[in-house]
Design an enzyme around this catalytic site. Sequence first.
Site, PDB file in Angstrom:
ATOM      1  N   SER A 137     -14.131 -31.727  20.808  1.00 14.02           N
ATOM      2  CA  SER A 137     -14.435 -30.438  21.404  1.00 14.02           C
ATOM      3  C   SER A 137     -15.547 -29.740  20.611  1.00 14.02           C
ATOM      4  O   SER A 137     -16.602 -30.331  20.398  1.00 14.02           O
ATOM      5  CB  SER A 137     -13.148 -29.616  21.476  1.00 14.02           C
ATOM      6  OG  SER A 137     -13.260 -28.590  22.394  1.00 14.02           O
ATOM      7  N   ARG A 203      -6.686 -16.468  25.330  1.00 11.04           N
ATOM      8  CA  ARG A 203      -6.082 -17.772  25.071  1.00 11.04           C
ATOM      9  C   ARG A 203      -5.435 -18.335  26.340  1.00 11.04           C
ATOM     10  O   ARG A 203      -5.520 -19.536  26.624  1.00 11.04           O
ATOM     11  CB  ARG A 203      -5.039 -17.637  23.960  1.00 11.04           C
ATOM     12  CG  ARG A 203      -4.323 -18.915  23.594  1.00 11.04           C
ATOM     13  CD  ARG A 203      -5.272 -19.945  23.052  1.00 11.04           C
ATOM     14  NE  ARG A 203      -4.576 -21.006  22.324  1.00 11.04           N
ATOM     15  CZ  ARG A 203      -5.175 -21.994  21.701  1.00 11.04           C
ATOM     16  NH1 ARG A 203      -6.492 -22.078  21.732  1.00 11.04           N
ATOM     17  NH2 ARG A 203      -4.486 -22.903  21.047  1.00 11.04           N
ATOM     18  N   ASP A 291     -10.030 -34.521  31.705  1.00 14.87           N
ATOM     19  CA  ASP A 291     -10.580 -33.316  31.054  1.00 14.87           C
ATOM     20  C   ASP A 291     -11.413 -32.504  32.060  1.00 14.87           C
ATOM     21  O   ASP A 291     -12.423 -32.974  32.580  1.00 14.87           O
ATOM     22  CB  ASP A 291     -11.460 -33.776  29.871  1.00 14.87           C
ATOM     23  CG  ASP A 291     -11.870 -32.636  28.939  1.00 14.87           C
ATOM     24  OD1 ASP A 291     -11.861 -31.468  29.374  1.00 14.87           O
ATOM     25  OD2 ASP A 291     -12.215 -32.927  27.784  1.00 14.87           O
ATOM     26  N   HIS A 320      -8.124 -31.809  28.624  1.00 12.92           N
ATOM     27  CA  HIS A 320      -8.871 -31.701  27.370  1.00 12.92           C
ATOM     28  C   HIS A 320      -7.951 -31.800  26.143  1.00 12.92           C
ATOM     29  O   HIS A 320      -8.326 -32.376  25.118  1.00 12.92           O
ATOM     30  CB  HIS A 320      -9.622 -30.355  27.374  1.00 12.92           C
ATOM     31  CG  HIS A 320     -10.530 -30.168  26.210  1.00 12.92           C
ATOM     32  ND1 HIS A 320     -11.557 -31.036  25.931  1.00 12.92           N
ATOM     33  CD2 HIS A 320     -10.564 -29.223  25.230  1.00 12.92           C
ATOM     34  CE1 HIS A 320     -12.200 -30.628  24.832  1.00 12.92           C
ATOM     35  NE2 HIS A 320     -11.609 -29.532  24.391  1.00 12.92           N
ATOM     36  N   ASP A 321      -6.745 -31.254  26.256  1.00 16.68           N
ATOM     37  CA  ASP A 321      -5.787 -31.329  25.138  1.00 16.68           C
ATOM     38  C   ASP A 321      -5.413 -32.760  24.773  1.00 16.68           C
ATOM     39  O   ASP A 321      -4.804 -32.991  23.721  1.00 16.68           O
ATOM     40  CB  ASP A 321      -4.495 -30.565  25.480  1.00 16.68           C
ATOM     41  CG  ASP A 321      -4.524 -29.126  24.983  1.00 16.68           C
ATOM     42  OD1 ASP A 321      -5.477 -28.764  24.279  1.00 16.68           O
ATOM     43  OD2 ASP A 321      -3.578 -28.377  25.311  1.00 16.68           O
TER      44      ASP A 321
HETATM   45  N1  COA Z   1       7.738 -20.879  27.668  1.00 18.75           N
HETATM   46  C1  COA Z   1       7.513 -20.564  26.383  1.00 18.75           C
HETATM   47  N2  COA Z   1       7.089 -21.457  25.473  1.00 18.75           N
HETATM   48  C2  COA Z   1       6.938 -22.723  25.887  1.00 18.75           C
HETATM   49  C3  COA Z   1       7.181 -23.125  27.211  1.00 18.75           C
HETATM   50  C4  COA Z   1       7.601 -22.129  28.123  1.00 18.75           C
HETATM   51  N3  COA Z   1       7.840 -22.417  29.402  1.00 18.75           N
HETATM   52  N4  COA Z   1       6.936 -24.446  27.304  1.00 18.75           N
HETATM   53  C5  COA Z   1       6.536 -24.866  26.076  1.00 18.75           C
HETATM   54  N5  COA Z   1       6.550 -23.832  25.218  1.00 18.75           N
HETATM   55  C6  COA Z   1       6.176 -23.833  23.821  1.00 18.75           C
HETATM   56  C7  COA Z   1       6.713 -25.017  23.069  1.00 18.75           C
HETATM   57  O1  COA Z   1       8.040 -24.771  22.630  1.00 18.75           O
HETATM   58  C8  COA Z   1       5.741 -25.133  21.917  1.00 18.75           C
HETATM   59  O2  COA Z   1       6.082 -24.206  20.921  1.00 18.75           O
HETATM   60  P1  COA Z   1       5.600 -24.412  19.411  1.00 18.75           P
HETATM   61  O3  COA Z   1       4.114 -24.639  19.456  1.00 18.75           O
HETATM   62  O4  COA Z   1       5.975 -23.148  18.721  1.00 18.75           O
HETATM   63  O5  COA Z   1       6.337 -25.630  18.918  1.00 18.75           O
HETATM   64  C9  COA Z   1       4.403 -24.699  22.546  1.00 18.75           C
HETATM   65  O6  COA Z   1       4.748 -23.989  23.751  1.00 18.75           O
HETATM   66  C10 COA Z   1       3.468 -25.855  22.874  1.00 18.75           C
HETATM   67  O7  COA Z   1       4.139 -26.712  23.705  1.00 18.75           O
HETATM   68  P2  COA Z   1       3.352 -27.808  24.530  1.00 18.75           P
HETATM   69  O8  COA Z   1       2.101 -27.249  25.076  1.00 18.75           O
HETATM   70  O9  COA Z   1       4.332 -28.408  25.476  1.00 18.75           O
HETATM   71  O10 COA Z   1       3.009 -28.850  23.363  1.00 18.75           O
HETATM   72  P3  COA Z   1       2.137 -30.160  23.489  1.00 18.75           P
HETATM   73  O11 COA Z   1       2.661 -31.097  22.458  1.00 18.75           O
HETATM   74  O12 COA Z   1       2.074 -30.621  24.899  1.00 18.75           O
HETATM   75  O13 COA Z   1       0.661 -29.672  23.078  1.00 18.75           O
HETATM   76  C11 COA Z   1      -0.960 -28.640  21.672  1.00 18.75           C
HETATM   77  C12 COA Z   1       0.363 -29.383  21.748  1.00 18.75           C
HETATM   78  C13 COA Z   1      -1.190 -28.322  20.197  1.00 18.75           C
HETATM   79  C14 COA Z   1      -2.121 -29.533  22.157  1.00 18.75           C
HETATM   80  C15 COA Z   1      -0.911 -27.375  22.550  1.00 18.75           C
HETATM   81  O14 COA Z   1       0.246 -26.662  22.268  1.00 18.75           O
HETATM   82  C16 COA Z   1      -2.064 -26.418  22.276  1.00 18.75           C
HETATM   83  O15 COA Z   1      -2.029 -25.596  21.376  1.00 18.75           O
HETATM   84  N6  COA Z   1      -3.149 -26.537  23.072  1.00 18.75           N
HETATM   85  C17 COA Z   1      -4.368 -25.849  22.794  1.00 18.75           C
HETATM   86  C18 COA Z   1      -5.141 -26.634  21.807  1.00 18.75           C
HETATM   87  C19 COA Z   1      -6.543 -26.149  21.686  1.00 18.75           C
HETATM   88  O16 COA Z   1      -6.809 -25.170  21.030  1.00 18.75           O
HETATM   89  N7  COA Z   1      -7.447 -26.836  22.336  1.00 18.75           N
HETATM   90  C20 COA Z   1      -8.783 -26.360  22.361  1.00 18.75           C
HETATM   91  C21 COA Z   1      -9.711 -27.268  21.760  1.00 18.75           C
HETATM   92  S1  COA Z   1     -11.296 -26.549  21.924  1.00 18.75           S
END
Ligand code: COA
Length: 347
Positions: A137, A203, A291, A320-321
């Site tokens: 990214s 976000r 993506d 993308h993630d």
């Molecule tokens: N309500 C509330 N919280 C929820 C939820 C819901 N319905 N469903 C999931 N969550 C929470 C999970 O418990 C988890 O909590 P935690 O981070 O405190 O452990 C969080 O949301 C993330 O869950 P999820 O998206 O399912 O995790 P993942 O393993 O699929 O993805 C990441 C992990 C790190 C990729 C993702 O969380 C993330 O942050 N994405 C953005 C990354 C980013 O910045 N990308 C940009 C690059 S430029």
Amino acid sequence: MEKTDHTFHYPHPFELESGATLPGFQLRYTVLGRLNEDRSNVIWICHALTGNSDFTDWWRQLVQPGGPFDPEHYLIICANVLGGCYGSTGPLSLNPKTGEPYFHDFPELTNRDVVRAFSLLRQELRFKKIHTLLGGSLGGQHVLSWAILEPDLFERISPIACNAFHSPWGIAFNEAQRMAIAADSSWPERDARAGYQGLQAARAIGILSYRNYEAFGKTQAEKTHPVTRDFRAASYQRYQGEKLSKRFNAITYWRLTRMMDSHQVGFGYESVEAGLQQIKAQTLVIGVASDLLFPVTEQEFLVRNIEHAALQIIHSLYGHDGFLIEFDQLQGIIKKFLNTSVVGAVA
Ligand code: COA
């Protein structure tokens, strides 16, 4: 083997592409592993938009024993970007001229400013060659910018889920996020919490671009029907917004998204293609098939225009993630790349 964190201080004026000058700066960086005798085993990782230098936090699977970058064999390093908020000089740092944090006065930065700062750290550490430079990214944009700036420095590079110039679509997403921040009445305040609520909305918008219809359908579908309120997808969006606002700030987010928007490897060259043609490293471009933000056509463009380049595609539900989730695929692809002497054979 334990990772260690360090701070590099650059005490001289540092001129930015905008014409502004920082009176000096610091970069926070994380190191894991040991340098070998001929200093030829350095792996430099560039982090994404809201990432930090601690790659063991977000790319642990790639840097653990048995992973592609086993710390028994490599020295792995990552620095928080200039303009960041994880220990490097950024909007919340003290402006020595005023004795107060820069806040909104922190100057505009480009990816080239960031990689010039990385290179000063590299010189301080006396790394004359980098074995592999990689990142996803925004980190991938840094990889390309640095490999163009110092083509003889890198043996291998792997730009992941990124592009040669930021697309109108990507800029539109970033502008929508900045509009959300600016709509927060606290945004003009000279305070680390300026735009706090706006950052949460930003976000939530960003997350839409990191995922897609299928990913939400799979991970956030209601478990019981019918549901007419308290939707899981809604709670997910709010949670992601709140989580980021507790570890980041809106002013840094604003600056770094502007930096991403200004990404253009053709700057200073006749064309985008001419910029990419500066790259001499063996290059493995990685894309994620689903993506939406950096579609695979952008990585195909990179491969067409970088001399020694091959393309690998990750298949993921997560858009993308995917580059932060699909570790099995990433490990396999990168291991193969490291064991291949001529790029072209990896595809
Ligand atoms: N309500 C509330 N919280 C929820 C939820 C819901 N319905 N469903 C999931 N969550 C929470 C999970 O418990 C988890 O909590 P935690 O981070 O405190 O452990 C969080 O949301 C993330 O869950 P999820 O998206 O399912 O995790 P993942 O393993 O699929 O993805 C990441 C992990 C790190 C990729 C993702 O969380 C993330 O942050 N994405 C953005 C990354 C980013 O910045 N990308 C940009 C690059 S430029």
